[in-house]
Design a protein around this motif. Structure first.
Motif, PDB file in Angstrom:
ATOM      1  N   VAL A 148     -16.103   0.609  31.796  1.00 47.69           N
ATOM      2  CA  VAL A 148     -15.546  -0.240  31.140  1.00 47.69           C
ATOM      3  C   VAL A 148     -14.098   0.156  31.439  1.00 47.69           C
ATOM      4  O   VAL A 148     -12.501  -0.706  31.442  1.00 47.69           O
ATOM      5  N   GLY A 149     -13.952   1.349  31.074  1.00 48.10           N
ATOM      6  CA  GLY A 149     -12.786   1.750  31.691  1.00 48.10           C
ATOM      7  C   GLY A 149     -11.905   2.128  32.123  1.00 48.10           C
ATOM      8  O   GLY A 149     -10.537   1.734  32.436  1.00 48.10           O
ATOM      9  N   LEU A 150     -12.826   1.930  34.148  1.00 48.13           N
ATOM     10  CA  LEU A 150     -12.309   2.050  34.285  1.00 48.13           C
ATOM     11  C   LEU A 150     -11.523   0.538  34.815  1.00 48.13           C
ATOM     12  O   LEU A 150     -10.783   0.038  35.549  1.00 48.13           O
ATOM     13  N   LEU A 151     -12.720  -0.227  34.796  1.00 43.95           N
ATOM     14  CA  LEU A 151     -12.527  -1.575  34.357  1.00 43.95           C
ATOM     15  C   LEU A 151     -11.141  -2.474  33.848  1.00 43.95           C
ATOM     16  O   LEU A 151     -10.272  -2.810  34.784  1.00 43.95           O
ATOM     17  N   ALA A 152     -10.526  -1.215  32.852  1.00 49.80           N
ATOM     18  CA  ALA A 152      -9.634  -1.569  32.230  1.00 49.80           C
ATOM     19  C   ALA A 152      -8.500  -1.433  32.611  1.00 49.80           C
ATOM     20  O   ALA A 152      -6.903  -1.587  33.374  1.00 49.80           O
ATOM     21  N   LEU A 153      -8.410  -0.094  32.979  1.00 45.96           N
ATOM     22  CA  LEU A 153      -7.443   0.615  34.030  1.00 45.96           C
ATOM     23  C   LEU A 153      -7.204   0.038  35.282  1.00 45.96           C
ATOM     24  O   LEU A 153      -6.184  -0.113  35.977  1.00 45.96           O
ATOM     25  N   ARG A 165       3.319 -11.017  34.601  1.00 44.99           N
ATOM     26  CA  ARG A 165       4.926 -12.252  33.333  1.00 44.99           C
ATOM     27  C   ARG A 165       3.763 -12.876  32.093  1.00 44.99           C
ATOM     28  O   ARG A 165       4.689 -13.470  31.113  1.00 44.99           O
ATOM     29  N   ILE A 166       3.096 -13.116  31.942  1.00 44.99           N
ATOM     30  CA  ILE A 166       2.387 -14.455  30.578  1.00 44.99           C
ATOM     31  C   ILE A 166       1.390 -13.450  30.105  1.00 44.99           C
ATOM     32  O   ILE A 166       1.472 -13.176  28.720  1.00 44.99           O
ATOM     33  N   VAL A 167       0.429 -12.868  30.565  1.00 47.82           N
ATOM     34  CA  VAL A 167      -0.289 -11.948  30.050  1.00 47.82           C
ATOM     35  C   VAL A 167      -0.180 -10.272  30.584  1.00 47.82           C
ATOM     36  O   VAL A 167      -0.765  -9.976  32.117  1.00 47.82           O
ATOM     37  N   PRO A 168       0.060  -9.457  30.018  1.00 42.92           N
ATOM     38  CA  PRO A 168       0.774  -8.471  30.691  1.00 42.92           C
ATOM     39  C   PRO A 168      -0.984  -7.193  30.956  1.00 42.92           C
ATOM     40  O   PRO A 168      -1.878  -7.222  30.647  1.00 42.92           O
ATOM     41  N   GLY A 169      -0.659  -6.988  32.109  1.00 43.47           N
ATOM     42  CA  GLY A 169      -2.217  -5.826  32.487  1.00 43.47           C
ATOM     43  C   GLY A 169      -2.875  -5.782  31.642  1.00 43.47           C
ATOM     44  O   GLY A 169      -3.976  -5.064  31.228  1.00 43.47           O
ATOM     45  N   SER A 170      -2.024  -4.075  29.865  1.00 44.63           N
ATOM     46  CA  SER A 170      -2.704  -3.543  29.133  1.00 44.63           C
ATOM     47  C   SER A 170      -3.830  -4.770  28.608  1.00 44.63           C
ATOM     48  O   SER A 170      -4.247  -4.399  28.027  1.00 44.63           O
ATOM     49  N   LEU A 171      -3.168  -5.944  28.178  1.00 49.80           N
ATOM     50  CA  LEU A 171      -3.670  -6.551  27.405  1.00 49.80           C
ATOM     51  C   LEU A 171      -4.958  -7.012  28.232  1.00 49.80           C
ATOM     52  O   LEU A 171      -6.237  -7.863  27.653  1.00 49.80           O
ATOM     53  N   LEU A 172      -4.365  -7.527  29.250  1.00 49.56           N
ATOM     54  CA  LEU A 172      -6.289  -8.615  29.914  1.00 49.56           C
ATOM     55  C   LEU A 172      -7.139  -7.182  30.298  1.00 49.56           C
ATOM     56  O   LEU A 172      -7.935  -7.726  30.381  1.00 49.56           O
ATOM     57  N   LEU A 174      -7.498  -4.422  27.953  1.00 50.35           N
ATOM     58  CA  LEU A 174      -7.822  -5.019  26.677  1.00 50.35           C
ATOM     59  C   LEU A 174      -9.090  -5.518  26.539  1.00 50.35           C
ATOM     60  O   LEU A 174     -10.768  -5.363  25.494  1.00 50.35           O
ATOM     61  N   ILE A 175      -8.274  -6.717  26.728  1.00 49.69           N
ATOM     62  CA  ILE A 175      -9.518  -8.059  25.937  1.00 49.69           C
ATOM     63  C   ILE A 175     -11.156  -7.986  27.105  1.00 49.69           C
ATOM     64  O   ILE A 175     -12.407  -8.196  27.019  1.00 49.69           O
TER      65      ILE A 175
END
Length: 550
Positions: A148-153, A165-172, A174-175
């Motif tokens: 899951v950590g690599l998935l978030a990364l 531009r709509i949903v930042p990669g960091s938030l995506l 995290l979710i």
């Protein structure tokens, strides 16, 4: 606010304070720094550098949150004092090699400490601890946490720009990582229950015996926060083509940190990535920063209970991306083309940041940079000092001698010399100038120190002139000083140096031609006396007005 949410949670956890203090820090610092700071487009909150320092403060005061938050609040007070004393202008003078080494060191600390968390182990407090714990962590990898950590990364790096531009990669990330862990029922370390609701005011209780330690921690946080914020302000200036107010920015940051500490929030500063996102989204006024904080407050009140399911490995994945971005890769790529001294300073600061004290790293780098710069400037000043005693010496034009002055040198027949100085004469070159001029003085009957092209003469240089006069007297020679500007003349008079000059030439501002004419006249040769006035003008030393200057 969308960009700040995962970072506030991640930095709060990484500091050791917890996710909620991270959000509180984003709320209060972001709100008050926006309204009262000097960079209208800047977004403030927990940052990588501040998180690393705060983690050290928390480890210094284990189980004593009052001391930690007292240090945060006091750091804010110190920053406001720094702004009131106009110290912001000096922080901007820190060289690129120092800031690059410092920020890159911070990035390496985040990479080292969070590499354990993404493997399913507890994050380390510093690089040394991370290196020691890494072998054991590699032997006990939690594959589900790593997944899951690599998935978030991956979401942080691979999210297309149109979507980010709509949903930042960091938030995506995290979710996505959290939902994967929840619905797949993965056995991974999580944040745990997070209380929701409005933050509560609390005045920290600090025992008197702990005052020195708390003040020391606060000074470290204040200094780092000032540097971090003003660096971000420079980035904002480049994007908006505007100029920030450094001292006002320090006041705003200080107010935000002071209030954050009183409400249990972490320390923060201007956040570069969030500021860039804000500007690109059209945010140019303090309203955008204030709204970002209000949105985060609504998240804390309404969605805090859902944050407890976030895996720590997911936050580690987000932080690894942040740590990588903090490293100054642009500087590193150009290292081969940079001077060895700059690279040495950068590397020294980087290593000291990773394995030592962060403020000591900046101080050491600044001292090294100052010494190297001083040495270079001293060499330039000494090199620019020329000894002119003939037409041939003045042929290169560096002294800019007039025709009448050249004639006077010819008449002196090598018995009078001009010590010509250029641009500045300061402490760093005083010793080198003495080494160059003292041996030369014995070869001439009269010597003239020409300050016509010197814009700045400091007190150490004035005392060096005093040494030249004493040495000249010991040789039974005569030293004159001419061409000094008002600043240089005032310095020579104030230190009593001008009083040692020959009575007829006691004014160090006297024009070079007049001084040279007088020196030639004093040689006593009949031939020289008969031609001592090449411009056929009255000699001011005989009571006539000073000659008109070209």
């Amino acid at each position: 606010a969308v960009v700040a949410l995962p970072l506030a949670l991640a930095f709060g956890v990484a500091s050791g304070a917890g996710p909620l203090p991270g959000l509180y820090g984003s709320i209060f610092i972001g709100f008050f720094a926006a309204l009262f700071g000097g960079t209208p487009s800047q977004i403030s909150g927990p940052t990588g550098p501040m998180t690393v320092v705060l983690a050290g403060v928390i480890s210094k005061f284990p189980g004593q949150p009052d001391l930690v938050f007292a240090a945060v609040a006091l750091a804010g007070v110190f920053q406001m004092v720094m702004g009131a004393l106009d110290i912001g202008q000096y922080i901007r003078l820190v060289s690129l090699s120092v800031t690059s080494g410092f920020m890159s060191g911070i990035g390496c600390i985040i990479l080292c400490t969070q590499s354990l968390a993404i493997l399913g182990s507890a994050p380390a407090p510093n690089c040394l601890a991370a290196f020691k714990a890494l072998p054991q962590a590699l032997q006990a990898i939690n594959s589900q946490a790593l997944a899951v950590g690599l998935l978030a990364l991956a979401c942080c790096y691979l999210t297309p720009k149109k979507i980010s531009r709509i949903v930042p990669g960091s938030l995506l990330g995290l979710i996505t990582g959290t939902l994967t862990a929840v619905y797949a029922r993965l056995d991974v370390p999580r944040l745990g229950a997070i209380p929701s609701g409005l933050p509560q005011f609390r005045l920290p209780a600090v025992p008197q015996s702990m005052y020195p330690q708390v003040i020391q921690a606060a000074l470290m946080l204040a200094a780092l926060g000032a540097i971090d914020s003003l660096l971000t302000s420079l980035v904002a200036d480049q994007l908006t083509q505007d100029y920030h107010d450094s001292d006002k920015e320090l006041v705003g940051q200080g107010l935000g940190n002071a209030i954050s500490g009183l409400f249990g929030g972490v320390a923060g500063a201007g956040a570069t990535m969030r500021t860039v996102v804000n500007i690109r989204a059209g945010g140019r006024s303090p309203i955008s920063g204030a709204v970002h904080s209000i949105v985060l407050l609504a998240v804390v009140v309404g969605l805090g209970r859902f944050a407890g399911a976030i895996p720590l490995a997911v936050l580690a994945g987000v932080l690894l991306k942040s740590g990588w971005d903090i490293i100054d890769w642009k500087y590193i790529r150009r290292a081969r083309a940079l001077s060895k001294s700059s690279v040495l300073i950068m590397a020294t600061v980087l290593l000291c940041t990773m394995f030592g004290d962060l403020i000591a790293a900046v101080a050491l780098g600044t001292v090294m940079n100052s010494l190297i710069y001083t040495k270079k400037m001293a060499a330039v000043q000494v090199e620019s000092c020329t000894i002119v005693c003939s037409e041939e010496d003045a042929a290169d034009g560096s002294c800019n001698l007039q025709l009448s002055e050249t004639k006077l040198l010819r008449q002196a027949a090598g018995r009078v010399s001009l010590f010509n100085m250029q641009t500045v004469f300061t402490f760093n070159a005083a010793n080198g100038i003495l080494r160059k001029l003292l041996p030369a003085m014995s070869y001439y009957e009269s010597n003239i120190l020409d300050l016509s092209n010197v814009e700045l003469l400091d007190d150490t240089a004035a005392l060096a002139v005093d040494d030249l006069i004493d040495h000249s007297n010991s040789l039974s020679k005569t030293l004159y000083v001419c061409g000094a500007n008002k600043q240089g003349a005032d310095m020579l008079h104030r230190l009593g140096v001008a009083a040692k000059l020959p009575a007829a030439m006691a004014d160090p501002t006297v024009h070079r031609r007049v001084c040279l004419q007088y020196a030639v006249q004093q040689l006593g040769s009949p031939e020289i006396l008969s031609t001592s006035n090449p411009d056929s003008q009255s000699n001011p030393l005989l009571g006539q007005p000073e000659p008109a200057l070209p």
